[in-house]
Scaffold this motif. Structure first.
Motif, PDB file in Angstrom:
ATOM      1  N   MET A  38       0.891  -1.114   0.022  1.00 42.92           N
ATOM      2  CA  MET A  38       0.039   0.142   0.013  1.00 42.92           C
ATOM      3  C   MET A  38       0.966   1.311   0.071  1.00 42.92           C
ATOM      4  SD  MET A  38      -3.189   0.431   2.591  1.00 42.92           S
ATOM      5  CE  MET A  38      -4.579   1.003   1.990  1.00 42.92           C
ATOM      6  N   SER A  39       0.603   2.123  -0.872  1.00 43.51           N
ATOM      7  CA  SER A  39       1.608   3.297  -0.963  1.00 43.51           C
ATOM      8  C   SER A  39       1.250   4.406  -0.021  1.00 43.51           C
ATOM      9  CB  SER A  39       1.598   4.036  -2.606  1.00 43.51           C
ATOM     10  OG  SER A  39       0.244   4.448  -2.778  1.00 43.51           O
ATOM     11  N   GLY A  40       2.001   5.275   0.005  1.00 48.11           N
ATOM     12  CA  GLY A  40       1.573   6.620   0.810  1.00 48.11           C
ATOM     13  C   GLY A  40       0.450   7.186   0.293  1.00 48.11           C
ATOM     14  N   LYS A  41       0.040   7.256  -0.825  1.00 50.30           N
ATOM     15  CA  LYS A  41      -1.204   7.911  -1.232  1.00 50.30           C
ATOM     16  C   LYS A  41      -2.374   7.017  -1.321  1.00 50.30           C
ATOM     17  CE  LYS A  41      -3.270   9.357  -5.980  1.00 50.30           C
ATOM     18  NZ  LYS A  41      -3.029   9.151  -7.419  1.00 50.30           N
ATOM     19  N   ASP A  42      -2.165   5.801  -1.286  1.00 53.07           N
ATOM     20  CA  ASP A  42      -3.522   5.114  -0.845  1.00 53.07           C
ATOM     21  C   ASP A  42      -3.868   5.224   0.768  1.00 53.07           C
ATOM     22  OD1 ASP A  42      -3.547   3.932  -3.219  1.00 53.07           O
ATOM     23  OD2 ASP A  42      -2.375   2.244  -2.917  1.00 53.07           O
ATOM     24  N   VAL A  43      -3.034   5.339   1.637  1.00 51.75           N
ATOM     25  CA  VAL A  43      -3.069   5.414   3.105  1.00 51.75           C
ATOM     26  C   VAL A  43      -3.731   6.799   3.221  1.00 51.75           C
ATOM     27  CG1 VAL A  43      -1.919   5.799   5.261  1.00 51.75           C
ATOM     28  CG2 VAL A  43      -1.177   4.049   3.808  1.00 51.75           C
ATOM     29  N   ALA A  44      -3.446   7.945   2.464  1.00 54.34           N
ATOM     30  CA  ALA A  44      -3.724   9.163   2.448  1.00 54.34           C
ATOM     31  C   ALA A  44      -5.296   9.299   2.210  1.00 54.34           C
ATOM     32  CB  ALA A  44      -2.905  10.228   1.588  1.00 54.34           C
TER      33      ALA A  44
END
Length: 83
Positions: A1-7
């Protein structure tokens, strides 16, 4: 899971929680301080009625906050769908 997905997930959770909290708070104000308790109870079940009746009862900041939190949540849903 990328940082964008977490955001995006965090924005979805915060947006939905803010909307639900604002909705319950506004409906509660209508129940406790409005001219008709029945309107407050109905606004709790039929969400679009809460900001309309809240604005008419003089709870303008609450009604604007309700719309703002809904817009935030819908924007998060659109971003999640496009991501």
């Amino acid at each position: 899971m990328s940082g964008k997905d977490v955001a995006v997930v965090v924005l979805l959770i915060v947006g939905f929680a803010s909307f639900v909290t604002t909705h319950v708070w506004l409906a509660g104000r209508l129940i406790l301080h409005g001219s008709s308790r029945l309107r407050g109870l109905l606004a709790l079940v039929v969400p679009p009625l809460a900001p309309i009746w809240g604005y008419r009862q003089g709870f303008r900041k609450g009604a604007v906050l309700w719309v703002a939190t809904l817009v935030t949540y819908v924007a998060a849903r659109v971003v999640a769908h496009l991501a």
